[in-house]
Design a protein around this motif. Structure first.
Motif, mmCIF file in Angstrom:
data_model
loop_
_atom_site.group_PDB
_atom_site.id
_atom_site.type_symbol
_atom_site.label_atom_id
_atom_site.label_comp_id
_atom_site.label_asym_id
_atom_site.label_seq_id
_atom_site.Cartn_x
_atom_site.Cartn_y
_atom_site.Cartn_z
ATOM 1 N N PRO A 248 43.129 49.290 31.910
ATOM 2 C CA PRO A 248 44.187 48.260 32.033
ATOM 3 C C PRO A 248 44.050 47.147 30.992
ATOM 4 O O PRO A 248 45.061 46.657 30.474
ATOM 5 C CB PRO A 248 43.985 47.708 33.453
ATOM 6 C CG PRO A 248 43.281 48.776 34.189
ATOM 7 C CD PRO A 248 42.420 49.478 33.181
ATOM 8 N N LEU A 249 42.813 46.761 30.676
ATOM 9 C CA LEU A 249 42.621 45.686 29.687
ATOM 10 C C LEU A 249 43.055 46.142 28.297
ATOM 11 O O LEU A 249 43.524 45.355 27.484
ATOM 12 C CB LEU A 249 41.155 45.249 29.639
ATOM 13 C CG LEU A 249 40.521 44.734 30.922
ATOM 14 C CD1 LEU A 249 39.091 44.301 30.663
ATOM 15 C CD2 LEU A 249 41.315 43.560 31.487
ATOM 16 N N ALA B 258 45.259 36.237 25.974
ATOM 17 C CA ALA B 258 45.115 37.618 25.479
ATOM 18 C C ALA B 258 43.775 37.834 24.782
ATOM 19 O O ALA B 258 43.064 38.799 25.081
ATOM 20 C CB ALA B 258 46.276 37.951 24.536
ATOM 21 N N ALA B 259 43.428 36.932 23.865
ATOM 22 C CA ALA B 259 42.196 37.109 23.082
ATOM 23 C C ALA B 259 40.966 37.051 23.991
ATOM 24 O O ALA B 259 39.997 37.799 23.794
ATOM 25 C CB ALA B 259 42.104 36.043 21.995
ATOM 26 N N ILE B 260 41.005 36.187 25.017
ATOM 27 C CA ILE B 260 39.863 36.058 25.935
ATOM 28 C C ILE B 260 39.690 37.353 26.731
ATOM 29 O O ILE B 260 38.568 37.832 26.935
ATOM 30 C CB ILE B 260 40.063 34.846 26.873
ATOM 31 C CG1 ILE B 260 40.095 33.555 26.041
ATOM 32 C CG2 ILE B 260 38.962 34.776 27.926
ATOM 33 C CD1 ILE B 260 40.522 32.324 26.808
ATOM 34 N N SER B 261 40.824 37.943 27.141
ATOM 35 C CA SER B 261 40.757 39.203 27.875
ATOM 36 C C SER B 261 40.225 40.328 26.986
ATOM 37 O O SER B 261 39.524 41.233 27.466
ATOM 38 C CB SER B 261 42.140 39.557 28.413
ATOM 39 O OG SER B 261 42.069 40.658 29.284
ATOM 40 N N ASP C 240 35.950 35.847 34.589
ATOM 41 C CA ASP C 240 34.773 36.660 34.278
ATOM 42 C C ASP C 240 34.110 36.173 32.995
ATOM 43 O O ASP C 240 32.882 36.072 32.906
ATOM 44 C CB ASP C 240 35.200 38.129 34.140
ATOM 45 C CG ASP C 240 34.097 39.080 34.565
ATOM 46 O OD1 ASP C 240 33.100 38.610 35.145
ATOM 47 O OD2 ASP C 240 34.229 40.288 34.310
ATOM 48 N N MET C 241 34.927 35.861 31.992
ATOM 49 C CA MET C 241 34.381 35.330 30.742
ATOM 50 C C MET C 241 33.886 33.897 30.944
ATOM 51 O O MET C 241 32.990 33.437 30.243
ATOM 52 C CB MET C 241 35.430 35.376 29.625
ATOM 53 C CG MET C 241 35.755 36.790 29.148
ATOM 54 S SD MET C 241 34.283 37.712 28.583
ATOM 55 C CE MET C 241 33.879 38.663 30.035
ATOM 56 N N GLY C 242 34.468 33.198 31.919
ATOM 57 C CA GLY C 242 33.964 31.873 32.280
ATOM 58 C C GLY C 242 32.510 31.969 32.714
ATOM 59 O O GLY C 242 31.654 31.208 32.277
ATOM 60 N N LYS C 243 32.250 32.976 33.545
ATOM 61 C CA LYS C 243 30.898 33.216 34.026
ATOM 62 C C LYS C 243 29.957 33.576 32.870
ATOM 63 O O LYS C 243 28.875 33.011 32.742
ATOM 64 C CB LYS C 243 30.960 34.365 35.032
ATOM 65 C CG LYS C 243 29.679 34.721 35.708
ATOM 66 C CD LYS C 243 30.016 35.879 36.610
ATOM 67 C CE LYS C 243 28.891 36.427 37.380
ATOM 68 N NZ LYS C 243 29.438 37.348 38.402
ATOM 69 N N ASP C 244 30.396 34.508 32.004
ATOM 70 C CA ASP C 244 29.545 34.938 30.889
ATOM 71 C C ASP C 244 29.288 33.803 29.894
ATOM 72 O O ASP C 244 28.197 33.718 29.320
ATOM 73 C CB ASP C 244 30.175 36.139 30.170
ATOM 74 C CG ASP C 244 30.010 37.429 30.971
ATOM 75 O OD1 ASP C 244 29.431 37.356 32.076
ATOM 76 O OD2 ASP C 244 30.468 38.491 30.503
#
Lengths: 248, 203
Positions: free
Chosen positions: A149-150, A176-179, A232-236
């Motif tokens: 999906p991503l 978009a770029a973050i995903s 999720d990227m916030g966490k990473d």
């Protein structure tokens, strides 16, 4: 002449010109989509009042909602003109160019900033260079399914268009770029550049400029879980931030 | 990498909203809700805080500086948004807009609230409690306190929700939905305590 569809198009002749609204009347056909209406105007560039005009300028390519080129604002919502079916749209139909990107002419905008942001975050998997690096690690089928999906993101710009924090006052790169960072960091070969991508979205215009309005996930035509990607990227990035500080 | 502190500044802004500002707001609400239990109880809590050692350092370090940083950087964040709730009238977009509106209301209220009470210096008046009651008996002042408190309480509790997202605690949509419900429950609880204490001063 049979049934016609009223179409209003916001147009401008060049990047500096002020916009104007032009009215068109397009003969109705079954299963008509917005792109077909624009093609009709191309063949017969006449306004509703019978006056001749220059054909409406627009971009399109795949005609099956996978390239993102024909993204425009249709009845107030950003979407692809190829998959916007006339039967499902309220009339008169209004077409406007995207507002978050420079208009080149009529409905044709310059979405280069989206591409520049993908370059910034290394939105790719490194492959062989001047010599063969050999086969990469394998990706579990489960992860492949999760990542699919991503991977459907076509950089169309709908998410950026709807985002209140993506505008000319801010450097925010948009959802978009973050995903895409989440997608490529989950890939076994791509994860070798994991930290580089995280560093990129921790820079100016990165993930911390997201304000959680969550419009992106509502308007994404490919139904990509953009807000999940951002969290999720916030966490990473938080993990990366702490690790960077403690190892400095 | 490391060329700017963009990420760090935003994270510090986010963290300060909870620690210490959120905790101070919670303490402030609990202390003042003692007014519901009567003047003596309220006065006991207020006197305890009033007589804390090194109070000026606590006030500056744990209250003034964190709020000043949070507010100044927050104004920059408010300025940076182009709100579009009319075109995209999704619920979360409204919450995003409301978070910014309550930020401004809270900031204006805090400046007025601290300024008026510090200059009035009511602690040494005959009855601090009654002096507060007299002040709040003016309907305009009461309305200002009501709006100011509710704005602060919403900004705090909705802020906890976005804090949990920004720090990657609540990642999926379902988790975010549950945390939002909990945050709004907390908002209702704080509102009851705040409105209750405001009314209690009037007696």
């Amino acid at each position: 002449m049979g049934e016609t569809i009223k179409l209003r198009v916001k147009r401008q002749d060049n990047p500096e010109a002020s916009p104007r609204w032009d009215d068109f009347e397009i003969p109705y056909r079954k299963n008509l989509n917005v792109i077909a209406m624009l093609m009709h105007i191309q063949k017969n560039p006449v306004l509703a009042n019978g006056q001749k005009t220059a054909p409406v300028v627009y971009e399109c390519n795949c005609l099956e909602e996978v390239c993102g080129a024909c993204t425009m604002i249709i009845n107030g919502k950003p979407q692809q003109a190829c998959s916007a079916l006339v039967d499902q749209l309220q009339k008169p139909i209004t077409l406007e160019p995207l507002t978050k990107f420079p208009v080149l002419r009529d409905l044709h905008v310059d979405r280069n900033k989206m591409f520049e942001n993908l370059k910034k975050v290394k939105g790719w998997i490194d492959i062989d260079g001047t010599y063969d690096l050999g086969p990469g690690p394998r990706m579990a089928p489960k992860t492949q399914e999760w990542a699919y999906p991503l991977s459907r993101c076509m950089t169309c710009g709908c998410c950026a268009e709807a985002c209140p924090n993506y505008n000319e006052k801010s450097d925010f790169m948009g959802p978009a770029a973050i995903s895409q960072v989440r997608l490529f960091n989950a890939h076994p070969t791509g994860s070798m550049q994991k930290d580089d991508r995280l560093d990129a979205i921790m820079d100016k215009g990165g993930i911390s400029d997201c304000g959680n309005a969550q419009n992106c996930v509502q308007v994404c035509p490919k139904e990509i879980p953009l807000t999940t990607s951002i969290a999720d990227m916030g966490k990473d990035t938080v993990k990366r931030w702490i690790s960077r500080a403690l190892r400095a | 990498m490391g060329t700017n502190n963009h990420f760090a500044i935003r994270k510090v802004h986010s963290l300060l909203g909870i620690i210490p500002i959120g905790f101070f707001f919670l303490e402030h609400t609990i202390t003042n809700s003692m007014a519901i239990l009567g003047e003596d109880m309220w006065m006991a809590f207020v006197s305890f805080l009033h007589n804390l050692p090194f109070k000026i350092f606590l006030e500056v370090g744990l209250i003034f500086l964190p709020i000043a940083f949070h507010a100044l950087y927050g104004l920059w964040i408010v300025y940076g948004a182009k709100n579009n709730t009319l075109r995209y009238s999704y619920f979360k977009n409204w919450m995003f807009y409301l978070q910014r509106i309550t930020a401004i209301i809270t900031l204006v209220f805090i400046i007025w609230h601290v300024w008026t009470l510090k200059t009035a210096n009511l602690y040494y008046s005959q009855s601090y409690f009654q002096a507060m009651g007299e002040m709040l008996s003016n309907p305009l002042v009461f309305a200002a306190y009501l709006i100011g408190f509710l704005a602060a309480a919403f900004h705090f509790t909705n802020g906890i929700w976005s804090f949990l997202v920004a720090w990657g605690v609540t990642v999926g949509p379902k988790a975010q939905k549950v945390s939002f419900a909990l945050c709004m429950g907390f908002f209702a609880l704080l509102s009851a305590a705040g409105i209750g204490s405001l009314i209690s001063f009037l007696q």
